[in-house]
Design a protein around this motif. Structure first.
Motif, PDB file in Angstrom:
ATOM      1  N   UNK A 141       0.816  -1.213   0.000  1.00  0.00           N
ATOM      2  CA  UNK A 141       0.000   0.000   0.000  1.00  0.00           C
ATOM      3  C   UNK A 141       0.845   1.256   0.000  1.00  0.00           C
ATOM      4  N   UNK A 142       1.815   1.326   0.907  1.00  0.00           N
ATOM      5  CA  UNK A 142       2.661   2.521   1.005  1.00  0.00           C
ATOM      6  C   UNK A 142       3.448   2.746  -0.271  1.00  0.00           C
ATOM      7  N   UNK A 143       4.029   1.675  -0.823  1.00  0.00           N
ATOM      8  CA  UNK A 143       4.773   1.825  -2.069  1.00  0.00           C
ATOM      9  C   UNK A 143       3.833   2.152  -3.230  1.00  0.00           C
ATOM     10  N   UNK A 144       2.604   1.647  -3.162  1.00  0.00           N
ATOM     11  CA  UNK A 144       1.631   1.941  -4.217  1.00  0.00           C
ATOM     12  C   UNK A 144       1.263   3.412  -4.300  1.00  0.00           C
ATOM     13  N   UNK A 145       1.300   4.113  -3.164  1.00  0.00           N
ATOM     14  CA  UNK A 145       0.958   5.535  -3.180  1.00  0.00           C
ATOM     15  C   UNK A 145       2.042   6.390  -3.845  1.00  0.00           C
ATOM     16  N   UNK A 146       3.215   5.802  -4.109  1.00  0.00           N
ATOM     17  CA  UNK A 146       4.249   6.559  -4.818  1.00  0.00           C
ATOM     18  C   UNK A 146       3.777   6.992  -6.197  1.00  0.00           C
ATOM     19  N   UNK A 147       2.864   6.234  -6.791  1.00  0.00           N
ATOM     20  CA  UNK A 147       2.340   6.628  -8.106  1.00  0.00           C
ATOM     21  C   UNK A 147       1.570   7.944  -8.000  1.00  0.00           C
ATOM     22  N   UNK A 148       0.751   8.076  -6.945  1.00  0.00           N
ATOM     23  CA  UNK A 148       0.018   9.331  -6.736  1.00  0.00           C
ATOM     24  C   UNK A 148       0.969  10.470  -6.393  1.00  0.00           C
ATOM     25  N   UNK A 149       1.982  10.174  -5.570  1.00  0.00           N
ATOM     26  CA  UNK A 149       2.978  11.190  -5.230  1.00  0.00           C
ATOM     27  C   UNK A 149       3.706  11.649  -6.489  1.00  0.00           C
ATOM     28  N   UNK A 150       4.043  10.708  -7.377  1.00  0.00           N
ATOM     29  CA  UNK A 150       4.687  11.064  -8.641  1.00  0.00           C
ATOM     30  C   UNK A 150       3.814  11.975  -9.487  1.00  0.00           C
ATOM     31  N   UNK A 151       2.514  11.667  -9.551  1.00  0.00           N
ATOM     32  CA  UNK A 151       1.584  12.517 -10.307  1.00  0.00           C
ATOM     33  C   UNK A 151       1.547  13.930  -9.723  1.00  0.00           C
ATOM     34  N   UNK A 152       1.464  14.020  -8.399  1.00  0.00           N
ATOM     35  CA  UNK A 152       1.423  15.335  -7.743  1.00  0.00           C
ATOM     36  C   UNK A 152       2.686  16.142  -8.032  1.00  0.00           C
ATOM     37  N   UNK A 153       3.836  15.492  -7.940  1.00  0.00           N
ATOM     38  CA  UNK A 153       5.095  16.199  -8.200  1.00  0.00           C
ATOM     39  C   UNK A 153       5.179  16.654  -9.650  1.00  0.00           C
ATOM     40  N   UNK A 154       4.692  15.828 -10.572  1.00  0.00           N
ATOM     41  CA  UNK A 154       4.675  16.226 -11.978  1.00  0.00           C
ATOM     42  C   UNK A 154       3.829  17.468 -12.218  1.00  0.00           C
ATOM     43  N   UNK A 155       2.653  17.502 -11.576  1.00  0.00           N
ATOM     44  CA  UNK A 155       1.779  18.675 -11.704  1.00  0.00           C
ATOM     45  C   UNK A 155       2.457  19.914 -11.120  1.00  0.00           C
ATOM     46  N   UNK A 156       3.056  19.759  -9.940  1.00  0.00           N
ATOM     47  CA  UNK A 156       3.697  20.900  -9.269  1.00  0.00           C
ATOM     48  C   UNK A 156       4.836  21.451 -10.121  1.00  0.00           C
ATOM     49  N   UNK A 157       5.677  20.569 -10.668  1.00  0.00           N
ATOM     50  CA  UNK A 157       6.803  21.027 -11.489  1.00  0.00           C
ATOM     51  C   UNK A 157       6.304  21.756 -12.734  1.00  0.00           C
ATOM     52  N   UNK A 158       5.290  21.212 -13.393  1.00  0.00           N
ATOM     53  CA  UNK A 158       4.764  21.867 -14.598  1.00  0.00           C
ATOM     54  C   UNK A 158       4.150  23.225 -14.269  1.00  0.00           C
ATOM     55  N   UNK A 159       3.493  23.337 -13.116  1.00  0.00           N
ATOM     56  CA  UNK A 159       2.896  24.612 -12.720  1.00  0.00           C
ATOM     57  C   UNK A 159       3.962  25.643 -12.363  1.00  0.00           C
ATOM     58  N   UNK A 160       5.028  25.194 -11.695  1.00  0.00           N
ATOM     59  CA  UNK A 160       6.137  26.107 -11.387  1.00  0.00           C
ATOM     60  C   UNK A 160       6.780  26.632 -12.664  1.00  0.00           C
ATOM     61  N   UNK A 161       7.002  25.731 -13.621  1.00  0.00           N
ATOM     62  CA  UNK A 161       7.565  26.159 -14.899  1.00  0.00           C
ATOM     63  C   UNK A 161       6.583  27.040 -15.672  1.00  0.00           C
ATOM     64  N   UNK A 162       5.289  26.793 -15.460  1.00  0.00           N
ATOM     65  CA  UNK A 162       4.271  27.560 -16.179  1.00  0.00           C
ATOM     66  C   UNK A 162       4.171  29.006 -15.750  1.00  0.00           C
ATOM     67  N   UNK A 163       4.688  29.337 -14.562  1.00  0.00           N
ATOM     68  CA  UNK A 163       4.665  30.733 -14.113  1.00  0.00           C
ATOM     69  C   UNK A 163       5.443  31.618 -15.082  1.00  0.00           C
TER      70      UNK A 163
END
Length: 536
Positions: A216-238
């Motif tokens: 379960x804990x390792x499975x949530x890394x996929x969601x964490x990866x998605x969140x980090x991808x969104x955050x990085x794209x939004x930071x670059x989008x500024x």
């Protein structure tokens, strides 16, 4: 793997006293007491000889003259042992989660720059074409999801990951270099195919590679990866708000994680369950020994064989088997979970979040989206901590109840005369709590629990079917959401989201089987009684 044993602590032998009085001069009645302790052993314990030397005993001068340990905290030492059983599997799961980082990045990459893209490529002011550039990604993802089930059965997750990076890299480069509408559409479509395949692959790979205790804990890394991808794209989008050509740089950057994924998977392991299916038992045992520990190998092989030997055609599954029990039930649960997830309103709330933040003075859409992304990330981290402690079902129910309460809070803020400041603050609070609640359960667990419930034979196709439902619902929400808001207003639409969230909590209570702490084979045998019958 830890076990409980009983250990007898003895004193080191010295010169033998001539009488008991020599050893205990103050009493003729007191006898030595045998100190028996129960300890928990793990692979990180200290050698027993050292532990014996560290335990010192002394004779008390009190009336009862008891022998007592000076270091009573020794009994608690084992509780403080750091559990690192997840560590061997972590690098392999981390590389696979890079695919979800790409998913998140491509979700966010079009948020800000779409206006600059439309202006430069000549379709500015045409909402249909702007929407097409964004939504053709979903069409590609649908095709990728459907196709992935058969591919992963033949090639395994590792090779499929590597092949799938090709449309991701090529699509990103075509989009970045596009000089016409058709070129950007082609690039986005190819990226969508790659993302569609990856959204099926990542949960399957993690569920099959991770040790049962940490799945379960390792499975949530996929969601964490998605969140980090969104955050990085939004930071670059500024930066894109001030540079009309920055969108090309952002799309060039999108190709880099694809190269990392392709190269990293060269050093990752194949799923031991897939290796068993294709008859590579020695390789499977090596992977299990390295990732799960020697003590788990014999039991795991026995479970694998008990499932696989009942079906000699395990690699030749077909889509019609989704109509047979128990595959049909799991497929219906998977499709229903993704349908409920989407119609609970996550995409609509994300769309309106920037408008909600504007009401309280945050004018930058990218900054507002960044706040949302950070909240999503915090929720995913919380889920990672709780999922193997509280279980999937409990988190899923709590997640949807939190989303329902949040939606009804926002509806109240919109519908009742609470004052402008109070309404805006409640709307912000409701939005952030909704997103946090989603990230705790409805986001990560929906994708995680479906491969856990699926049979070894049909896991790829059930995940492909479930994700195809996700993409269809995603498309429908994007197509009709704004029209419904215009016709009905935000309040009624959000109220419907809250109602669906309540229904989702009820559905999870009655139809979701708890999978915490159970191997995939245990779950499969419990859902398919015929396996046990045949085995006998």
């Amino acid at each position: 793997m830890a076990m409980w044993v009983t250990t007898v602590h003895q004193r080191c032998l010295g010169p033998v006293p001539s009488s008991v009085h020599e050893l205990y001069p103050h009493s003729s009645k007191t006898k030595p007491k045998l100190i028996i302790k129960t300890q928990r052993f793990s692979s990180f314990n200290k050698p027993q000889a050292i532990r014996k030397q560290q335990l010192q005993l002394q004779v008390s001068n009190k009336q009862d003259n008891e022998i007592v340990p000076l270091e009573e905290e020794e009994e608690e030492e084992e509780e403080d042992t750091i559990d690192l059983g997840w560590l061997p599997a972590f690098p392999h799961v981390f590389i696979a989660s890079m695919a979800n980082f790409l998913f998140g990045y491509h979700i966010g990459v079009m948020n800000g720059p779409i206006v600059s893209i439309a202006r430069e490529l000549g379709f500015e002011g045409n909402p249909i074409l702007e929407g097409l550039v964004v939504s053709i990604f979903i069409a590609g993802a649908f095709i990728g999801s459907v196709a992935s089930g058969s591919i992963v059965d033949k090639l395994g997750c590792r090779r499929t990951f590597q092949i799938d990076t090709l449309p991701l890299i090529i699509g990103a480069l075509i989009s970045a270099h596009a000089n016409s509408l058709n070129e950007i559409l082609l690039g986005r479509f190819l990226v969508g195919i790659g993302i569609g395949v990856n959204t099926v692959l990542v949960p399957i790979y993690i569920s099959e590679v991770a040790p049962t205790k940490y799945r379960g804990s390792l499975g949530t890394l996929s969601q964490i990866g998605t969140c980090l991808g969104i955050i990085v794209s939004l930071l670059l989008g500024i930066t894109a708000e001030n540079d009309p050509h920055w969108w090309r740089t952002m799309l060039y950057i999108a190709s880099a994680p694809g190269f990392i994924l392709m190269f990293g998977m060269q050093f990752a392991v194949d799923s031991p369950r897939w290796l068993c299916k294709v008859g590579r038992m020695d390789d499977a045992q090596t992977v299990m020994r390295n990732l799960w520990g020697k003590s788990e190998v014999e039991k795991a092989v026995e479970e694998f064989q008990s499932v696989i030997k009942n079906d000699s055609t395990v690699l030749d599954s077909n889509w019609l088997e989704l109509l047979q029990e128990p595959n049909s039930k799991v497929a219906l649960i998977g499709g229903a979970l993704f349908l409920l997830q989407q119609f609970a309103g996550i995409n609509g709330v994300l769309y309106f979040s920037s408008l909600t933040f504007k009401d309280v003075g945050i004018e930058s859409g990218a900054l507002a989206s960044l706040y949302v992304g950070l909240t999503n990330f915090a929720g995913a981290l919380t889920s990672s901590y709780l999922i193997d402690k509280e279980g999937r079902q409990k988190l899923l129910i709590g997640s949807y109840l939190g989303m329902a309460v949040s939606m009804f809070t926002i509806v109240s803020a919109i519908s009742f005369p609470l004052g402008e400041d109070m309404s805006h603050n409640l709307s912000i609070l409701g939005t952030l709590v909704y997103i946090f609640s989603f990230a705790i359960g409805a986001g990560p667990i929906t994708g995680l629990i479906i491969p856990e419930l699926s049979s070894n034979r049909m896991r790829g196709k059930i995940m492909g079917f479930s994700l195809s439902v996700h993409w269809v619902c995603n498309f429908l929400i994007g197509l009709f959401f704004l029209d419904l808001v215009e016709i009905l207003g935000v309040g009624p639409v959000y109220c419907s989201f809250g109602t669906v969230s309540l229904l989702s909590a009820i559905f999870s209570y009655y139809f979701i089987v708890e999978t915490k702490g159970r191997s995939l084979e245990e779950i499969e045998m419990s859902l398919n009684p015929n396996l046990g019958t045949r085995d006998k």
